[in-house]
Write a protein that holds these residues in place. Structure first.
Motif, mmCIF file in Angstrom:
data_model
loop_
_atom_site.group_PDB
_atom_site.id
_atom_site.type_symbol
_atom_site.label_atom_id
_atom_site.label_comp_id
_atom_site.label_asym_id
_atom_site.label_seq_id
_atom_site.Cartn_x
_atom_site.Cartn_y
_atom_site.Cartn_z
ATOM 1 N N PHE A 1 29.384 79.946 92.604
ATOM 2 C CA PHE A 1 30.573 80.068 91.770
ATOM 3 C C PHE A 1 31.060 81.510 91.818
ATOM 4 N N PHE A 2 32.090 81.743 92.584
ATOM 5 C CA PHE A 2 32.722 83.061 92.570
ATOM 6 C C PHE A 2 34.092 83.008 93.226
ATOM 7 N N LYS A 3 34.914 83.992 92.837
ATOM 8 C CA LYS A 3 36.170 84.260 93.525
ATOM 9 C C LYS A 3 36.111 85.714 93.930
ATOM 10 N N CYS A 4 36.323 85.938 95.204
ATOM 11 C CA CYS A 4 36.143 87.258 95.756
ATOM 12 C C CYS A 4 37.325 87.565 96.666
ATOM 13 N N ILE A 5 37.945 88.722 96.474
ATOM 14 C CA ILE A 5 39.012 89.147 97.390
ATOM 15 C C ILE A 5 38.347 90.009 98.469
ATOM 16 N N ARG A 6 38.607 89.667 99.727
ATOM 17 C CA ARG A 6 38.001 90.394 100.849
ATOM 18 C C ARG A 6 39.082 91.209 101.547
ATOM 19 N N TYR B 1 42.868 102.658 101.332
ATOM 20 C CA TYR B 1 42.161 102.366 102.584
ATOM 21 C C TYR B 1 43.045 101.890 103.745
ATOM 22 N N GLY B 2 44.272 101.426 103.454
ATOM 23 C CA GLY B 2 45.128 100.919 104.530
ATOM 24 C C GLY B 2 44.605 99.658 105.179
ATOM 25 N N PHE B 3 44.357 98.624 104.398
ATOM 26 C CA PHE B 3 43.827 97.374 104.953
ATOM 27 C C PHE B 3 44.867 96.643 105.794
ATOM 28 N N ARG B 4 44.403 95.865 106.733
ATOM 29 C CA ARG B 4 45.315 95.105 107.589
ATOM 30 C C ARG B 4 45.247 93.615 107.340
ATOM 31 N N SER B 5 44.180 93.155 106.704
ATOM 32 C CA SER B 5 44.189 91.753 106.283
ATOM 33 C C SER B 5 43.371 91.590 105.011
ATOM 34 N N ILE B 6 43.782 90.620 104.220
ATOM 35 C CA ILE B 6 43.169 90.372 102.915
ATOM 36 C C ILE B 6 43.073 88.862 102.759
ATOM 37 N N ASP B 7 41.941 88.378 102.285
ATOM 38 C CA ASP B 7 41.886 86.956 101.958
ATOM 39 C C ASP B 7 41.036 86.732 100.710
ATOM 40 N N VAL B 8 40.924 85.482 100.322
ATOM 41 C CA VAL B 8 40.183 85.143 99.110
ATOM 42 C C VAL B 8 39.155 84.080 99.459
ATOM 43 N N VAL B 9 37.925 84.296 99.002
ATOM 44 C CA VAL B 9 36.929 83.233 99.092
ATOM 45 C C VAL B 9 36.758 82.710 97.667
ATOM 46 N N ASN B 10 36.994 81.434 97.487
ATOM 47 C CA ASN B 10 36.874 80.824 96.160
ATOM 48 C C ASN B 10 35.899 79.662 96.264
ATOM 49 N N GLU C 1 21.062 87.762 108.449
ATOM 50 C CA GLU C 1 21.315 89.203 108.552
ATOM 51 C C GLU C 1 22.347 89.501 109.644
ATOM 52 N N HIS C 2 23.320 90.344 109.329
ATOM 53 C CA HIS C 2 24.381 90.676 110.282
ATOM 54 C C HIS C 2 24.977 92.053 109.996
ATOM 55 N N THR C 3 25.842 92.484 110.897
ATOM 56 C CA THR C 3 26.617 93.711 110.686
ATOM 57 C C THR C 3 28.079 93.393 111.008
ATOM 58 N N HIS C 4 28.948 94.332 110.640
ATOM 59 C CA HIS C 4 30.358 94.241 111.053
ATOM 60 C C HIS C 4 30.774 95.608 111.575
ATOM 61 N N ALA C 5 31.695 95.602 112.544
ATOM 62 C CA ALA C 5 32.247 96.862 113.042
ATOM 63 C C ALA C 5 33.195 97.450 111.989
ATOM 64 N N ASP C 6 33.679 96.591 111.100
ATOM 65 C CA ASP C 6 34.587 96.996 110.024
ATOM 66 C C ASP C 6 33.752 97.242 108.762
ATOM 67 N N PHE C 7 34.204 98.144 107.882
ATOM 68 C CA PHE C 7 33.503 98.230 106.601
ATOM 69 C C PHE C 7 33.914 97.034 105.750
ATOM 70 N N GLU C 8 33.116 96.762 104.738
ATOM 71 C CA GLU C 8 33.261 95.496 104.022
ATOM 72 C C GLU C 8 33.573 95.792 102.559
ATOM 73 N N VAL C 9 34.768 95.436 102.128
ATOM 74 C CA VAL C 9 35.146 95.671 100.736
ATOM 75 C C VAL C 9 35.371 94.326 100.059
ATOM 76 N N ARG C 10 34.693 94.146 98.940
ATOM 77 C CA ARG C 10 34.767 92.885 98.213
ATOM 78 C C ARG C 10 35.038 93.179 96.748
ATOM 79 N N PHE C 11 35.988 92.460 96.185
ATOM 80 C CA PHE C 11 36.297 92.596 94.766
ATOM 81 C C PHE C 11 36.034 91.232 94.120
ATOM 82 N N PHE C 12 35.027 91.185 93.260
ATOM 83 C CA PHE C 12 34.674 89.928 92.583
ATOM 84 C C PHE C 12 35.569 89.777 91.359
ATOM 85 N N VAL C 13 36.492 88.822 91.416
ATOM 86 C CA VAL C 13 37.375 88.628 90.261
ATOM 87 C C VAL C 13 36.856 87.510 89.354
#
Ligand SMILES: [Fe+2]
Length: 186
Positions: A149-154, A68-77, A95-107
């Motif tokens: 309770f979650f860890k998610c890479i955004r 996907y060529g991401f430009r920023s990555i962070d973690v919500v823990n 309820e909201h939207t983003h101009a960017d698509f939203e990819v989340r990986f639940f670790v």
């Protein structure tokens, strides 16, 4: 267990649920949402910091970056005793939207996405190993419950990370929150 429930957006009328992975993937694909299962086998401490989480999942992150060529990555823990848990919960719950698509990986842990597409609400309970990609401008909200309770890479293609446009709708209040949704499945 990862679960999908589709309900009429009006909140009235029958809802239908699936736990079969192929059925979930198919129904989400029909609205442009990718739902995949990735290896999330690394055990991390509850208070693992962002760099530790990113390092543990370096291979998955590299593979997603190549795709996907991401430009920023962070973690919500989040853990139930996180001092900002309530504030963070309410931020994503409207309820909201983003101009960017939203990819989340639940670790680790779980969280509930609500996608408002046409006259339906798709509730997607994401569990450890789930990777969800929500297209740009899809109206949605997210709940982590009163004891998150979650860890998610955004992953973001926008350099500024998370920027939400709130719709001002109170629709989220008319659907079961994370706590009631999970209780209902038990
Ligand atoms: Fe969002």
């Amino acid at each position: 267990m990862s679960t999908l429930t589709i309900s009429p957006a009006g909140g009235d009328g029958p809802a239908q649920s699936w736990t079969d992975r192929a059925a979930i993937v198919d129904r989400l694909q029909a609205i442009g949402v990718e739902f995949e299962h990735w290896q999330a086998g690394r055990d991390l401490a509850d208070d693992a910091d962002q760099d530790t989480v990113l390092e543990a999942y370096r291979d998955a992150i590299d593979a997603l970056n190549a795709r996907y060529g991401f430009r920023s990555i962070d973690v919500v823990n989040l853990t139930p005793d996180h001092p900002d848990a309530a504030a963070l919960r309410s931020r994503f719950l409207a309820e909201h939207t983003h101009a960017d698509f939203e990819v989340r990986f639940f670790v680790d842990g779980s969280g509930l996405f609500y996608l408002h597409v046409g006259d339906r609400i798709y509730m997607v309970l994401c569990e450890r190993g789930d990777l969800i990609s929500v297209p740009a401008n899809t109206t949605h909200w997210f709940d982590m419950g009163t004891r998150p309770f979650f860890k998610c890479i955004r992953f973001f293609t926008a350099p500024d990370g998370w920027v939400g446009e709130f719709t001002g709708s109170d629709i989220a209040a008319r659907f079961p929150d994370f706590d009631s949704y999970v209780a209902q499945l038990a």
